[in-house]
Design a protein around this motif. Structure first.
Motif, mmCIF file in Angstrom:
data_model
loop_
_atom_site.group_PDB
_atom_site.id
_atom_site.type_symbol
_atom_site.label_atom_id
_atom_site.label_comp_id
_atom_site.label_asym_id
_atom_site.label_seq_id
_atom_site.Cartn_x
_atom_site.Cartn_y
_atom_site.Cartn_z
ATOM 1 N N UNK A 146 0.815 -1.205 0.000
ATOM 2 C CA UNK A 146 0.000 0.000 0.000
ATOM 3 C C UNK A 146 0.852 1.260 0.000
ATOM 4 N N UNK A 147 0.303 2.303 -0.601
ATOM 5 C CA UNK A 147 0.938 3.608 -0.511
ATOM 6 C C UNK A 147 0.124 4.440 0.470
ATOM 7 N N UNK A 148 0.769 5.218 1.322
ATOM 8 C CA UNK A 148 0.073 5.877 2.430
ATOM 9 C C UNK A 148 -1.060 6.792 2.003
ATOM 10 N N UNK A 149 -0.940 7.439 0.831
ATOM 11 C CA UNK A 149 -1.947 8.416 0.451
ATOM 12 C C UNK A 149 -3.012 7.849 -0.481
ATOM 13 N N UNK A 150 -3.169 6.538 -0.524
ATOM 14 C CA UNK A 150 -4.198 5.913 -1.347
ATOM 15 C C UNK A 150 -5.124 5.077 -0.485
ATOM 16 N N UNK A 151 -6.421 5.107 -0.819
ATOM 17 C CA UNK A 151 -7.380 4.241 -0.138
ATOM 18 C C UNK A 151 -7.098 2.787 -0.507
ATOM 19 N N UNK A 152 -7.506 1.880 0.362
ATOM 20 C CA UNK A 152 -7.334 0.451 0.067
ATOM 21 C C UNK A 152 -8.460 -0.343 0.709
ATOM 22 N N UNK A 153 -8.794 -1.452 0.060
ATOM 23 C CA UNK A 153 -9.810 -2.376 0.577
ATOM 24 C C UNK A 153 -9.288 -3.788 0.374
ATOM 25 N N UNK A 154 -9.329 -4.605 1.403
ATOM 26 C CA UNK A 154 -8.862 -5.995 1.298
ATOM 27 C C UNK A 154 -9.560 -6.834 2.342
ATOM 28 N N UNK A 155 -9.527 -8.132 2.136
ATOM 29 C CA UNK A 155 -9.937 -9.019 3.211
ATOM 30 C C UNK A 155 -8.730 -9.218 4.126
ATOM 31 N N UNK A 156 -8.961 -9.746 5.315
ATOM 32 C CA UNK A 156 -7.876 -9.989 6.269
ATOM 33 C C UNK A 156 -7.213 -11.311 5.915
ATOM 34 N N UNK A 157 -6.154 -11.243 5.090
ATOM 35 C CA UNK A 157 -5.497 -12.460 4.613
ATOM 36 C C UNK A 157 -4.861 -13.245 5.756
ATOM 37 N N UNK A 183 3.201 -12.860 -3.792
ATOM 38 C CA UNK A 183 2.430 -11.627 -3.938
ATOM 39 C C UNK A 183 2.178 -11.065 -2.550
ATOM 40 N N UNK A 184 1.610 -9.870 -2.496
ATOM 41 C CA UNK A 184 1.309 -9.292 -1.195
ATOM 42 C C UNK A 184 0.376 -10.162 -0.391
ATOM 43 N N UNK A 185 -0.734 -10.575 -1.009
ATOM 44 C CA UNK A 185 -1.678 -11.440 -0.322
ATOM 45 C C UNK A 185 -1.063 -12.802 -0.038
#
Length: 327
Positions: A146-157, A183-185
């Motif tokens: 994630x980048x600090x100034x961007x919104x994000x939505x994810x499940x709790x992997x 990958x990140x997830x």
């Protein structure tokens, strides 16, 4: 026959082109008589305004870009469905770009930026070009860097992987292999699985992370695991595609599923839900991630300057026919 233009409408209504534009935009600065004349001319000529021209005049395109890194991953199907449910009724068109299918000479991010999309959903590791000034609003979907100034939505992997491994432990499995993805997830799921196994005192079986987490890579990784560790009784794969590959490997070994080998996936994809596969998996609520991503992006495209939002949705274990106690 040529399509009528705004000039044809103006001539038929006996008004100027500028006044026709005002009527089409719903401006209150038009007399009722002129409005009726223009609307009648539009109906009579079956005139359809140019969406591109209207967008340019309003300095917007009503287009949203979606950056992904693997069309074959079924996770994206539900994500796109969720995005459409929110952005479609709001008048936005979704353009999907799979960076895995773009030639090395092309820059998919620059392609979206040059087409002047109003916003971008990033469902992959965030490209550097989107971090600079002048980029449109973006929302990151899924667990990424994630980048600090961007919104994000994810499940709790992390929580989802814990549910998967704890389910196998509760069934009585003590030789559990995890097929990780690079990958990140995938990293979050692998780290969580390792932590749960360590807490249970179960040695970790080292498996090289899959670069693209496909069915084929799940198949080959599972073949390696089952060949090198014949005492393995359960496999937790980083996603449903890899889990289905593991089911193919089990068949190659002549293993009954779930009698000899239990298999758990992640994503609760449409394929996992079929009666033929009937895969035990983790529901990462991908359609809900898409809907929430769409809402956040729509808000940003309307000019919201609120602090960045990072939303995490709770996953759920979906038990189906590929897991059972070991014999």
């Amino acid at each position: 026959m040529a399509r009528p233009t705004i000039y044809d409408v103006a001539a038929a209504a006996g008004v100027s082109k500028s006044l026709v534009s005002l009527v089409l935009r719903g401006s209150p600065r038009v007399s009722e008589e002129s409005r009726r004349a223009v609307e009648e001319a539009v109906r009579r000529l079956d005139y359809r305004p140019s969406r591109a021209a209207s967008s340019l005049a309003a300095d917007r395109t009503d287009a949203v870009g979606l950056l992904i890194d693997d069309y074959a991953n079924p996770w994206f199907i539900d994500l796109v469905r969720g995005l459409h449910e929110v952005l479609g009724p709001a008048g936005y068109r979704l353009s999907v770009v799979d960076v895995a299918t773009v030639s090395p000479a092309e820059d998919p991010v620059e392609g979206l930026l040059s087409s002047r999309v109003d916003g971008i959903v990033v469902a992959m590791d965030v490209p550097g070009a989107l971090r600079g000034p002048g980029a449109p609003p973006i929302v990151v979907a899924g667990t990424r860097a994630h980048i600090p100034d961007a919104d994000s939505v994810a499940n709790d992997d992390w929580a989802g992987a814990r549910l998967a491994v704890e389910h196998l432990l509760a069934l009585g499995h003590f030789r559990i292999a995890h097929l990780p993805a690079a990958s990140g997830a995938g990293t979050a799921r692998a780290d969580s699985a390792a932590a749960v196994l360590a807490a249970a005192g179960i040695p970790r079986i080292a498996v090289t992370p899959s670069p693209t987490a496909t069915e084929a890579e799940g198949y080959w990784a599972a073949l390696h695991v089952l060949g090198a560790h014949p005492d393995v009784t359960a496999i937790f794969a980083s996603n449903d595609a890899m889990a289905i590959g593991a089911l193919g490997a089990a068949r190659e070994f002549g293993y009954d599923v779930p009698g000899r080998l239990s298999v758990v996936g992640y994503d609760n994809s449409a394929l996992a839900r079929t009666h033929l596969v009937d895969l035990t998996t983790i529901d990462d609520r991908s359609a809900a991630v898409g809907r929430e991503t769409g809402r956040l992006l729509a808000s940003r495209m309307r000019g919201s300057d609120a602090a960045p939002v990072h939303r995490t949705l709770e996953p759920a274990l979906i038990v189906r026919g590929t897991t059972a106690p070991p014999k």
